[in-house]
Design a protein around this motif. Structure first.
Motif, PDB file in Angstrom:
ATOM      1  N   LEU A 342      27.336  52.094  40.282  1.00 31.69           N
ATOM      2  CA  LEU A 342      28.562  51.373  39.983  1.00 31.69           C
ATOM      3  C   LEU A 342      28.304  50.210  39.033  1.00 31.69           C
ATOM      4  N   ARG A 343      27.299  49.414  39.340  1.00 28.44           N
ATOM      5  CA  ARG A 343      27.026  48.256  38.493  1.00 28.44           C
ATOM      6  C   ARG A 343      26.437  48.673  37.150  1.00 28.44           C
ATOM      7  N   ALA A 344      25.711  49.781  37.131  1.00 28.40           N
ATOM      8  CA  ALA A 344      25.185  50.273  35.852  1.00 28.40           C
ATOM      9  C   ALA A 344      26.319  50.686  34.930  1.00 28.40           C
ATOM     10  N   LEU A 345      27.297  51.429  35.470  1.00 26.22           N
ATOM     11  CA  LEU A 345      28.433  51.845  34.662  1.00 26.22           C
ATOM     12  C   LEU A 345      29.273  50.646  34.237  1.00 26.22           C
ATOM     13  N   ALA A 346      29.455  49.694  35.142  1.00 27.70           N
ATOM     14  CA  ALA A 346      30.216  48.493  34.800  1.00 27.70           C
ATOM     15  C   ALA A 346      29.539  47.729  33.675  1.00 27.70           C
TER      16      ALA A 346
END
Length: 614
Positions: A342-346
């Protein structure tokens, strides 16, 4: 050293595997490997345990009948085993050892892998029966994990294809027991398994009614929507148009309710929820809309605009240095340092914002001032197939932007997107898709949170995102281009913009994407920056002109995997992921707030205004 199947069977009988054999395949994968470490590397015990581990490590994805298993792990050109990797010795070993396996998911998977590999018709028939019976023996006991759900789908599909009528009845009966229970989660999962496998249609009306009753007992709005969405599918299967309309209104009411809850913390989220409510209400046939629904449909375009204007206050201006490949690669490396998907995509989307239209115009005008001689002469744009598609002297403008400035804006945009696609998006995508395995269901969760995608286009949008994530850009763009047009049309209609053209003979037609993007109010409905990027990407004749070229078969094989197509996919994922991520972070923040408020209650807060129609 090579061993025979008999030697491997003898070796495995000397190993205490009784506890491991009862585990689910995913757990057994690692447990077998741990057992194997205790035996010599070239010995039969280790080879036999490794074979069982490799079969347990095959991940079932029942969407594709011909190849239902995918590797558990894949790193570059290396991966864990698939059924086609098994040798004849392995197959014979599994034939003999399966009789020693206790009932359970692991035994069902081993028999299923055998079923896929054997070629004798009679043996395949017997193994098919054995797979189905293995899952019947496993039974349904409460909530299902993803592996169990996939296993049940696989068992039902095998039983249907081979005509095992009595076993189909038994499988459906077990699922109906869960649906008739008082537990919402198992009932919803069982109903989903039946619907996706194509079984239980004779119970469609009962399933739809039961799911609606269970949804009323669930407090979580998101889960209630999931249950009602499944109930809608069953109501559609039973051709219960009144039930479908009732469920659509309930779903719209839930989005309306969530918008009221979200507006105190984020106008962005409130706007998205109102957009989803509008999409849901619009699905209801006009003759079946209640007075409340009609009032809300009339009010929603205005409310969506109001929330959008308030959301501008939540935005922060971002300035960045000129694009450079070195900088982009460094940013890609920073994205890949994130520990969770999630944080990588964000981070992937945050580091490179959408190209702002005002900045694009300013850059184009500055370039024209600095190099005036280049713009004194007419320029001709030629397509890759040799066609002349535009002369700069006759170039059309866009809104208040003159034609020559618009042409220069597109020229700069194409250069920027090409660099961005090859220097940032593609390297990061390769690493992300290797590190994080995302299934269609993961993309479906994102898409459902996006007001940009109307419900009737969700499946197409998910297919396009899933294909693009694994590099199948050609398959993605031929679904994505028409789907984006449908999404834009829905957004404009939601904003109260009339999209249909009325002819003199009193017929109505829906114009294409280029014509839609020329309607008044498009920039307000989509935001100016998104509208600019969609025009540059999909609308012609300058630029990639993807919508027209996809629709008319003008996109070559190499162009269908170009940087522009990659950017189109990245933009589509951005439109789905950002609202989803905002919802997740907002829910997390609220959970922390509730936890802290128990320790130190706040006072003096004004409750949000009740904007309900009821």
């Amino acid at each position: 050293m090579e061993f025979t199947a008999a030697e491997l069977v003898a070796a495995i009988s000397e190993v205490d595997t009784s506890e491991v054999m009862l585990r689910e395949p995913v757990e057994a994968f690692g447990a077998f490997r741990e057992l194997a470490e205790g035996y010599p590397e070239d010995g039969p015990h280790r080879v036999a345990l490794a074979a069982l581990s490799n079969v347990a490590g095959m991940m079932l994805k029942p969407d594709r009948w011909e190849s239902p298993y995918v590797p558990m792990m894949q790193f570059g050109d290396r991966r864990s085993w698939l059924p086609e990797d098994l040798t004849e010795v392995h197959i014979d070993f599994l034939r003999q050892v399966r009789s020693q396996l206790p009932p359970g998911q692991l035994r069902a998977q081993i028999v299923d892998v055998l079923f896929l590999r054997v070629t004798d018709g009679r043996e395949r028939y017997e193994l098919a029966q054995e797979v189905v019976q293995a899952w019947i023996t496993v039974g349904l006991h409460g909530e299902l994990d993803r592996e169990e759900e996939n296993g049940w789908r696989r068992a039902i599909e095998i039983a249907l294809r081979f005509g095992f009528a009595s076993q189909v009845t038994e499988l459906v009966g077990l699922a109906m027991e869960q649906i008739r229970s008082e537990r919402a989660a198992p009932a919803w999962q069982s109903a989903r398994v039946l619907h996706e496998s194509g079984a239980g249609r004779e119970h469609a009306e009962e399933i739809s009614r039961r799911l609606r009753d269970l949804a009323a007992t669930v407090e979580d709005l998101h889960f209630r929507r999931e249950i009602l969405d499944q109930a809608r599918r069953w109501a559609t299967s039973s051709q219960d148009s009144a039930g479908v309309a009732e469920i659509d209104e309930q779903l719209g009411d839930l989005w309306w309710e969530e918008a009221k809850r979200r507006k105190s913390s984020s106008h962005f989220l409130a706007r998205d929820c109102l957009g989803n409510a509008y999409n849901q209400y619009k699905r209801i046939e006009r003759s079946r809309r209640s007075a409340t629904t009609n009032r809300r449909l009339a009010r929603l375009p205005r409310k969506i605009r109001e929330e959008g204007e308030l959301a501008l206050g939540e935005m922060n201006a971002v300035e960045s240095d000129p694009i450079d490949l070195t900088v982009l690669r460094q940013q890609a490396d920073e994205v890949l340092k994130e520990d969770d998907n999630l944080r990588a995509l964000a981070s992937w989307f945050t580091r490179v914002p959408l190209d702002p239209v005002q900045q694009a115009r300013a850059t184009a005008e500055e370039s024209m001032r600095e190099h005036p001689i280049q713009h004194l002469f007419s320029r001709t744009t030629v397509a890759t197939d040799g066609r002349t598609v535009q002369h700069s002297a006759s170039a059309r403008g866009q809104g208040e932007v003159p034609g020559d400035v618009w042409s220069e804006m597109l020229r700069h945009w194409e250069l920027k997107v090409g660099i961005l696609a090859h220097g940032y998006i593609w390297p990061t995508l390769v690493e992300l898709s290797t590190k994080y395995k995302l299934a269609p269901g993961d993309f479906a969760l994102m898409v459902r949170s996006s007001a940009f995608v109307p419900p009737e286009q969700e499946r197409h949008y998910v297919m396009a995102l899933h294909n693009g994530y694994y590099g199948r850009l050609s398959e993605s763009i031929f679904v994505l281009a028409p789907t984006v047009e449908a999404c834009v049309r829905a957004c404009l209609q939601r904003a109260g913009i009339e999209t249909r053209n009325h002819r003199s003979d009193d017929t109505e037609i829906e114009p294409g994407l280029s014509a839609l993007m020329e309607l008044d109010g498009v920039d307000d409905a989509l935001t100016p920056d998104l509208a600019w990027n969609i025009r540059a990407l999909y609308c012609g004749p300058l630029g990639p002109n993807l919508r027209n070229r996809v629709a008319h078969g003008l996109l070559s094989e190499s162009e269908s995997s170009s940087g522009y197509v990659l950017f189109a996919w990245w933009l589509a994922l951005r439109l789905a992921f950002v609202p989803f991520f905002n919802h997740v972070m907002d829910d997390s923040t609220k959970a922390e707030g509730r936890s802290s408020s128990k320790e130190e209650p706040e006072s003096g807060q004004t409750p949000p205004r009740d904007d309900s129609e009821e």
